[in-house]
Design an enzyme around this catalytic site. Structure first.
Site, PDB file in Angstrom:
ATOM      1  CD  GLU A 185       3.788   0.814   7.426  1.00  0.00           C
ATOM      2  OE1 GLU A 185       4.380   1.164   8.454  1.00  0.00           O
ATOM      3  OE2 GLU A 185       3.516   1.610   6.508  1.00  0.00           O
TER       4      GLU A 185
ATOM      5  CG  ASP B 160      -0.163  -0.112   2.539  1.00  0.00           C
ATOM      6  OD1 ASP B 160       0.735  -0.969   2.627  1.00  0.00           O
ATOM      7  OD2 ASP B 160      -0.450   0.663   3.468  1.00  0.00           O
TER       8      ASP B 160
HETATM    9 ZN   LIG Z   1       6.397   2.390   4.622  1.00  0.00          ZN
END
Ligand SMILES: [Zn+2]
Length: 476
Positions: free
Chosen positions: A181, A116
């Protein structure tokens, strides 16, 4: 006479403790010429950047189709990885790969990255469009180039190329590419659960974190390779004040927002004390021999100079974050209209905790400041500081030796991250966690990570390829 003798004795002691000779460091080999391998890696990373795997904090506007398409692209682009490694998907999109070693009794290692990326704002002011993956002027440009599709693609390239040669590691190597994350999400946590359920523990985990920088650390001319061995804790506290509402033409003496503001101002003013953690002490002591004489005297004599040193560190926001549990008032809301009294006002304060502090300490601190005021304190997201990886452990030494090989002119030192990574999710199953991205970055490049003009140099791509290649071979 006696005072002079005492001063002379202290001066002598200061000088005796100070290292006089600067250790030798080798020269940097210099940037690499463009080779077909780097060109191909850059082309792959450029394609990876084009998938807009932008994560939204609430998850509602995330385009999950982009993650699915990205997954298919990974499978097509790295055929050997998908033939020879076992792959599992957890939590919808987080990919776990297992490259089985020839000696399964050895503890495996884990390399992580995330798919991501954060959104790209001010798209028009980017030098190259953020999702174009343009290669120009020796750089690959785009959102995720550094954070962190770069490391993910390099890991895949490294494994694919080693598989081509028929290589099999002795200990198993796992790769995890999480999908959320950037919003402190669940992908890595689910991967950690997956390992825990199967009783799999790791001798080393390498995630993003520090990197090699030049001219960013104060007082040192050499490049510094900062390997993250710890990360600070994280606490959000919501403060709410309920007080008389009504029309603002007839207000009482105070409003909920006024009372809340008083508390916020106090929270900001009553900062946590300065503290030199064991990691930061080790960080500066490792750099010390390469610093100017005057600073060497100070660092070698922290028994005397610690207060002065800490005060100086705290002068910049980045230095302050290293030596203090920080406080930042980040959100606030009162009434919806200019002519209504806010019956409820609320605000959020974000704290980043040094090792030694617990979320409970933060709550107690805020409650003391609130005192008898009609303000309530509710902890929201709350995570304690991570454990500290032993910098004398074989796992850390392995990373350090590999860094030295790729960046021979850099001083490698253990470092305490001020931000957070996926790595903390794996603390139950790995006792040696290192957070390091094998790149040499300028301040401008670091700034680009969550803002505009994120880019990675082709030289960095090359060095990172070498880094993972050598690290995997060193596991032998
Ligand atoms: Zn990162």
């Amino acid at each position: 006479m006696l005072p002079i003798l005492i001063i002379a004795a202290v001066l002598l002691l200061l000088l005796i403790r100070t290292p006089w000779r600067k250790p030798h460091l080798d020269a940097d080999p210099g940037p690499t010429a463009a080779s077909p391998l780097i060109q191909e890696t850059a082309a792959h990373l450029g394609q990876a950047v084009q998938f807009q795997t932008v994560i939204d904090p609430g998850g509602s506007s995330t385009d999950w189709k982009a993650f699915i398409a990205f997954g298919s692209w990974i499978e097509e682009t790295y055929p050997l990885v998908h033939q020879k490694l076992q792959m599992e998907i957890v939590d919808g999109y987080t990919r776990i790969y297992c490259w089985e070693g020839s000696e399964p009794s050895k503890k495996p290692v884990l390399f992580t990255a995330h798919q991501d990326v954060v959104p790209a704002e001010n798209v028009d002011s980017w030098t190259h469009p953020p999702f174009s993956g343009t290669v120009a002027d020796g750089f690959l440009w785009g959102r995720g180039a550094l954070d962190m599709k770069g490391q993910m693609i390099i890991l895949l390239e490294t494994v694919e190329s080693l598989l081509k040669t028929g290589y099999q590691p002795k200990q198993s190597i796992y790769l995890v590419f999480s999908h959320d994350e950037e919003v402190g999400g669940s992908g890595a946590a689910k991967a950690a659960e997956y390992f825990q359920e199967r009783g799999i523990e790791f001798s080393l985990l390498l995630d993003e974190g520090g990197c090699v920088t030049v001219g960013i650390m104060p007082w040192i001319k050499h490049p510094v390779a900062a390997v993250g061995v710890a990360e600070k804790g994280y606490v959000d506290i919501e403060l709410t004040c309920s007080y008389y509402g009504g029309h603002s033409s007839m207000p009482g003496k105070r409003t909920s927002l006024g009372i809340l503001s008083e508390v916020l101002a106090k929270v900001e003013k009553h900062r946590f004390p300065l503290k030199l953690t064991s990691v930061s002490r080790q960080f500066f002591l490792t750099l010390m021999p390469h610093m100017p004489f005057f600073i060497r005297v100070i660092l070698a004599n922290l028994w005397l100079f610690k207060p002065v040193f800490l005060k100086n560190m705290a002068k910049t926001p980045s230095g302050n974050a290293l030596v203090r549990t920080t406080t930042a008032v980040t959100m606030a809301s009162g009434s919806d209209a200019p002519n209504s009294l806010p019956s409820v006002s609320s605000a959020t304060v974000n704290f980043r905790l040094l090792p030694g502090y617990s979320p409970r300490d933060i709550i107690r601190h805020v409650e003391t400041i609130i005192g008898t005021r009609p303000v309530t304190c509710t902890p929201r997201r709350s995570e304690p500081p991570s454990f500290i990886t032993d910098w004398e452990s074989p796992a850390y030494q392995l990373v350090e030796q590999t860094v030295r090989e790729i960046y021979p002119d850099a001083v490698t030192a253990p470092y305490q991250l001020t931000g957070g990574t996926d790595a903390r999710r794996y603390q139950q199953i790995c006792s040696a966690i290192c957070r390091f991205s094998p790149y040499r970055l300028t301040q401008r490049e670091i700034n680009g990570m969550h803002s505009q003009d994120e880019r990675i140099s082709l030289d960095n791509l090359h060095r990172a390829l070498l880094f993972y290649h050598k690290l995997i071979l060193r596991l032998e």
